[in-house]
Scaffold this motif. Sequence first.
Motif, short mmCIF file in Angstrom:
data_model
loop_
_atom_site.label_atom_id
_atom_site.label_comp_id
_atom_site.label_asym_id
_atom_site.label_seq_id
_atom_site.Cartn_x
_atom_site.Cartn_y
_atom_site.Cartn_z
N LEU A 32 73.82 36.98 -6.72
CA LEU A 32 75.14 37.58 -6.56
C LEU A 32 76.03 36.33 -6.93
N GLU A 33 75.49 35.36 -6.19
CA GLU A 33 76.40 34.03 -6.28
C GLU A 33 76.30 33.38 -7.72
N TYR A 34 75.16 33.60 -8.29
CA TYR A 34 75.13 32.93 -9.59
C TYR A 34 75.97 33.76 -10.59
N ILE A 35 75.84 35.39 -10.27
CA ILE A 35 76.66 36.17 -11.11
C ILE A 35 78.11 35.85 -11.00
N ALA A 36 78.71 35.95 -9.73
CA ALA A 36 80.04 35.63 -9.51
C ALA A 36 80.48 34.15 -10.13
N LYS A 37 79.52 33.17 -10.03
CA LYS A 37 79.98 31.76 -10.67
C LYS A 37 80.24 31.89 -12.07
N PHE A 70 81.57 34.32 -13.75
CA PHE A 70 82.63 35.14 -13.84
C PHE A 70 83.92 34.51 -13.12
N GLU A 71 83.70 33.16 -12.41
CA GLU A 71 84.65 32.38 -11.75
C GLU A 71 85.23 33.33 -10.81
N SER A 72 84.47 34.08 -10.02
CA SER A 72 84.71 35.20 -9.22
C SER A 72 84.57 34.63 -7.68
N GLU A 73 84.93 35.64 -6.53
CA GLU A 73 84.86 35.30 -5.34
C GLU A 73 84.12 36.54 -4.69
N ILE A 74 83.35 36.24 -3.87
CA ILE A 74 82.27 37.31 -3.20
C ILE A 74 82.84 37.42 -1.75
N ILE A 75 83.00 38.82 -1.27
CA ILE A 75 83.10 39.05 -0.07
C ILE A 75 82.24 39.86 0.70
N TYR A 76 81.61 39.18 1.70
CA TYR A 76 80.63 39.77 2.35
C TYR A 76 80.91 40.79 3.43
N LYS A 95 93.36 40.94 -1.75
CA LYS A 95 92.34 40.57 -2.73
C LYS A 95 91.90 41.86 -3.56
N LEU A 96 91.82 43.20 -2.71
CA LEU A 96 91.43 44.34 -3.14
C LEU A 96 92.58 44.75 -4.13
N GLU A 97 93.78 44.36 -3.79
CA GLU A 97 94.88 45.17 -4.54
C GLU A 97 94.94 44.21 -5.95
N PHE A 118 89.22 44.32 -11.56
CA PHE A 118 88.03 45.10 -11.36
C PHE A 118 87.36 44.72 -9.83
N ILE A 119 86.68 45.69 -9.03
CA ILE A 119 86.05 45.29 -7.77
C ILE A 119 84.63 45.77 -8.43
N HIS A 120 83.76 44.99 -7.78
CA HIS A 120 82.29 45.39 -8.12
C HIS A 120 81.49 45.26 -6.91
N LEU A 121 81.03 46.30 -6.35
CA LEU A 121 80.30 46.40 -5.26
C LEU A 121 78.68 46.47 -5.68
#
Length: 358
Positions: free
Chosen positions: A27-32, A34-40, A68-70, A74-77
């Motif tokens: 997931l870290e690789y995917i987020a990178k 898309f230049e995106s953040e991960i919420i655990y 961040k949700l607002e 897109f939100i991807h779970l």
Amino acid sequence: MKKPKILFITTVAPSFFPDSESSSKDLEYIAKAFESEIIYLRPQRNYFYQKIPAYFLGYPQYCTIKKKLEEATFIHLFSPALVSINILKPYLHKTFISITGTLQNLPKLDIKYFSKVKKITLQTQNNLDLLKNVNALNNLSLLPIGSYFNFSATLPLAKIPSKDFKIIVVSSPWSYADFDKKGFFTLVQSLKYLPHTHITFLWRGKDIDKAVDFINKNRLAHRVHIITGYQNIEKVMAQYDICIALSSHGKSIKAYPNSIIEALHLKKPVIVNSTIGIADFIRQKNCGEVIENLNEIELAEAIKKIQLNYLNYSIDMDLKEFLLDNTIQNIAQLYQKNERPSSQSVHNNSKFQSIRNN
């Protein structure tokens, strides 16, 4: 045109050890990309967060993630199982859910909740068919999630193993609660039926003392070994004849476990049990054995079969479909298809076009 903001969320807790939890690393690789953040939603592997029911995940840190949700386009779970999470209810219209594990007996689902999700992706066609047949959902699609690893140069075909057959188990239990469901007891006890066979566990969790106690009680310390700490998986695995991954439940292990893909790349036959998503691939490609139950006799028979027919398994194959870069391209296309139409051509002007073409 404003760049879409993707927020990745996962129900998997971070690892005790950096880089040792494959789902987190992928997931870290995917987020990178898309230049995106991960919420655990389980930010720590402790008793408090592990006991929170999935429905209430996110509430302890809600004040910090609400904005961040607002703001997310897109939100991807990402979740091993199909779960409803209450804090996502207002945002289901822009939420994707990707199941990283393998669905088994489905509980009764909140159809009203899941029908509002933008898209639910499954790893295998069997899981997609299962969900379609059991529930009236029309927002399902197939999206196998690959693994993050670097393939080395093409390796020579495997040779007949020496008299002492060596097994590596990379997907080891994280804690004592996992000993049974990850097949630790089954693996150790199978050696009673397998002379001249050794098993090595690459241990990344806790309770190693309990593992050693069980090994000693079975008087198998000379044939069961445990490796701890950071390891170069490719170099370690190259020393073994076979790789095994077991789990009594599909949500406890990735549908396409990194260790199994890495073993196949190294041209090693593999064994999994049927609850793991890659089981169908292994059957179709004849690159190993699939057992139905976590039973030491059944497992021992599968190992014996490989020992006697080692060079008859089709382990020289193209594994590019399992590369995580392919997953990233598919996710970019998924987002593109679900963008709201604009006055410009979505196909030619998508904000995700650069990711698709990389």
